[in-house]
Design a protein around this motif. Structure first.
Motif, PDB file in Angstrom:
ATOM      1  N   ALA A 193       2.327   1.257  -3.203  1.00 52.91           N
ATOM      2  CA  ALA A 193       1.375   2.214  -4.788  1.00 52.91           C
ATOM      3  C   ALA A 193       1.225   3.753  -3.962  1.00 52.91           C
ATOM      4  O   ALA A 193       0.991   3.843  -4.872  1.00 52.91           O
ATOM      5  N   ALA A 194       0.656   4.066  -2.556  1.00 51.83           N
ATOM      6  CA  ALA A 194       1.156   5.945  -2.632  1.00 51.83           C
ATOM      7  C   ALA A 194       1.878   6.119  -2.910  1.00 51.83           C
ATOM      8  O   ALA A 194       2.150   7.466  -3.527  1.00 51.83           O
TER       9      ALA A 194
ATOM     10  N   ARG B  27       4.481   6.034  -5.216  1.00 52.35           N
ATOM     11  CA  ARG B  27       3.903   5.519  -6.614  1.00 52.35           C
ATOM     12  C   ARG B  27       3.041   6.284  -7.802  1.00 52.35           C
ATOM     13  O   ARG B  27       3.295   7.181  -8.449  1.00 52.35           O
ATOM     14  N   GLU B  28       1.726   6.671  -6.708  1.00 47.71           N
ATOM     15  CA  GLU B  28       0.623   8.347  -7.482  1.00 47.71           C
ATOM     16  C   GLU B  28       0.914   8.975  -6.836  1.00 47.71           C
ATOM     17  O   GLU B  28       1.169  10.106  -7.497  1.00 47.71           O
ATOM     18  N   ALA B  29       2.441   9.575  -6.145  1.00 48.16           N
ATOM     19  CA  ALA B  29       2.763  11.145  -5.798  1.00 48.16           C
ATOM     20  C   ALA B  29       3.306  11.308  -6.626  1.00 48.16           C
ATOM     21  O   ALA B  29       3.384  12.689  -7.163  1.00 48.16           O
ATOM     22  N   ARG B  30       4.559  10.039  -6.962  1.00 47.10           N
ATOM     23  CA  ARG B  30       5.636  10.413  -7.833  1.00 47.10           C
ATOM     24  C   ARG B  30       5.004  10.458  -9.120  1.00 47.10           C
ATOM     25  O   ARG B  30       5.382  11.790 -10.173  1.00 47.10           O
ATOM     26  N   THR B  31       4.082  10.420  -9.207  1.00 44.81           N
ATOM     27  CA  THR B  31       3.312  10.806 -10.961  1.00 44.81           C
ATOM     28  C   THR B  31       2.608  12.203 -10.908  1.00 44.81           C
ATOM     29  O   THR B  31       2.111  12.705 -11.713  1.00 44.81           O
ATOM     30  N   ARG B  32       2.508  12.142  -9.707  1.00 41.53           N
ATOM     31  CA  ARG B  32       2.020  13.844  -9.471  1.00 41.53           C
ATOM     32  C   ARG B  32       2.982  15.115  -8.990  1.00 41.53           C
ATOM     33  O   ARG B  32       2.805  16.265  -8.447  1.00 41.53           O
TER      34      ARG B  32
ATOM     35  N   GLN C  36       1.232  -1.558   0.087  1.00 40.69           N
ATOM     36  CA  GLN C  36      -0.195   0.159  -0.543  1.00 40.69           C
ATOM     37  C   GLN C  36       0.735   1.317  -0.002  1.00 40.69           C
ATOM     38  O   GLN C  36       0.494   2.099  -0.700  1.00 40.69           O
ATOM     39  N   GLU C  37       1.937   1.556   0.504  1.00 40.21           N
ATOM     40  CA  GLU C  37       2.512   2.678   1.199  1.00 40.21           C
ATOM     41  C   GLU C  37       3.420   2.417   0.098  1.00 40.21           C
ATOM     42  O   GLU C  37       4.072   4.080  -1.095  1.00 40.21           O
TER      43      GLU C  37
ATOM     44  N   HIS D 159       7.963  11.987 -16.756  1.00 36.98           N
ATOM     45  CA  HIS D 159       7.943  10.860 -16.536  1.00 36.98           C
ATOM     46  C   HIS D 159       8.381   9.573 -17.397  1.00 36.98           C
ATOM     47  O   HIS D 159       8.242   8.412 -17.248  1.00 36.98           O
TER      48      HIS D 159
END
Length: 400
Positions: free
Chosen positions: A343-344, A346-351, A340-341, A374
């Motif tokens: 995934a979070a 990776r999501e933060a890096r995409t933003r 979960q961490e 990216h």
């Protein structure tokens, strides 16, 4: 002095609070240091009345037998002048105690100085330690029930001159216990039925055991009376226990065996001590007259002992299975949390966008994003006086 007292009075309330907090912290620290120094474990507290002390040791005996560390303080007078050198280090013999599983009453028999009373004191002290929020000197996985009361009648029966007063005081304390104990009480009785005629003492002891059984409490009782050894054969909620005695060395081993009752070793000891044969033969003759049911009782004891061993092995296997299940659940939860961490992250890096604050471990400080690519999986980060192209995997967004 008056001015100083007035200054202290102005901060009396916060000062009192600070002292109280310091005392609490000191207590917590003392408990933790004691646990680490003596290799203690946290018991599992339950409300089902299950008591299981695995490899339990008496805390005071463990302290006495513990080797002194180099430079450790030795209290004055601990070794009087002219006394012999200390004996070689000794180890406390651990015991296993169970109550509340298949039986609530444990009747312990065995020779004097065999460790019966220590079994009671160890059980009581460890339960008190657990209720005081302390770790206990017992093996991992020990269970302690939530108790309303812990009652103990433990005394010395050695003085013949005090036999009447000793018996009276015992009965008074037992009467108080029977009036105040409930199903969530632990009762510890030492030398039940002693101090009076053995026949009357055994009858009274059986009645007291019946009373404890009716209360539904957990109880441990020691006795020398032979008639009480058979009580467990007629009550499925009672079990025998015996402290071991080595006839070869004429010394107790201090081990507690649940499922056995202590056999009298008097004649075997007398034989080793060279008592005349004719007297031993006569003693055996008298003993056979009084123990016509001995073979039947021995067979019954053997069956109960085998059942108790099987139950103990089943409990150990169950505990091991529960431990492995808990470890598997913890590992599964940890893996899920890490996933979960990740995934979070990776999501933060995409933003990520310019001017976002990020942490770059290789530089050991925070930086600011200049631009992000990216497609290539890199970011240009301003750290200190320079700008650096860093892989996205090495960039950790800083929460605002």
């Amino acid at each position: 002095m008056r001015r100083l007292t007035a200054e202290v009075a102005r901060v009396a309330r916060p000062l009192t609070f600070a002292i109280d907090i310091m005392a609490r912290l000191d207590l917590i620290t003392a408990k933790a240091r004691y646990s680490l120094d003596c290799n203690l474990y946290a018991p599992e507290i339950n409300t089902e009345g299950r008591l299981w002390l695995r490899q339990a040791r008496h805390p005071l005996l463990e302290h006495l037998f513990r080797p002194k560390a180099s430079g450790e303080y030795e209290p004055p007078g601990a070794l009087p002048e002219g006394s012999p050198l200390p004996l070689a280090p000794r180890n406390v013999v651990p015991i296993d105690v169970r109550l509340g599983f298949t039986f609530n009453l444990l009747i312990i028999t065995g020779p004097n100085t065999g460790g019966k009373t220590v079994c009671l004191k160890t059980t009581g002290l460890l339960c008190l330690m657990a209720h005081a929020g302390m770790h206990i000197p017992a093996g991992e996985g020990s269970n302690v029930p939530l108790l309303h009361h812990i009652f103990a009648d433990i005394g010395d029966e050695q003085s013949l001159e005090q036999s009447l007063s000793t018996f009276s005081s015992h009965i008074s304390r037992i009467a108080y216990i029977l009036q105040n104990a409930d199903a969530q009480s632990l009762v510890l009785l030492d030398e039940l039925g002693a101090g009076t005629d053995p026949t009357e003492g055994a009858a009274l002891g059986r009645a007291i055991l019946d009373g404890l059984d009716q209360l539904g409490c957990r109880a441990m009782v020691t006795t020398h009376l032979g008639d009480l050894k058979t009580y467990a054969f007629h009550n499925e909620r009672a079990e025998n226990g015996a402290v071991e005695f080595d006839v070869e060395t004429l010394r107790p081993t201090y081990r507690l065996h649940i499922g056995q009752f202590g056999m009298s070793n008097a004649l075997r000891i007398a034989r080793r001590l060279k008592l005349p044969r004719e007297l031993l033969s006569r003693a055996h003759k008298y003993l056979r007259r009084r123990q016509r049911r001995a073979p039947e009782l021995l067979r019954l004891q053997q069956l109960r002992e085998e059942a108790e061993k099987a139950h103990a092995e089943a409990l150990k296997a169950q505990h091991e299975a529960e431990r492995q299940r808990e470890e598997l659940a913890e590992k599964t939860a940890e893996l899920a949390r890490e996933a979960q961490e990740a995934a979070a992250l990776r999501e933060a890096r995409t933003r990520l966008k310019p001017k976002d604050r990020v942490q770059v471990p290789r530089f050991g400080k925070e930086g600011q994003v200049v631009r992000v690519d990216h497609k290539r999986g890199v970011a240009v980060v301003s750290v200190g006086l320079g700008q650096w192209e860093v892989p996205l995997d090495e960039v950790f967004p800083v929460n605002p």
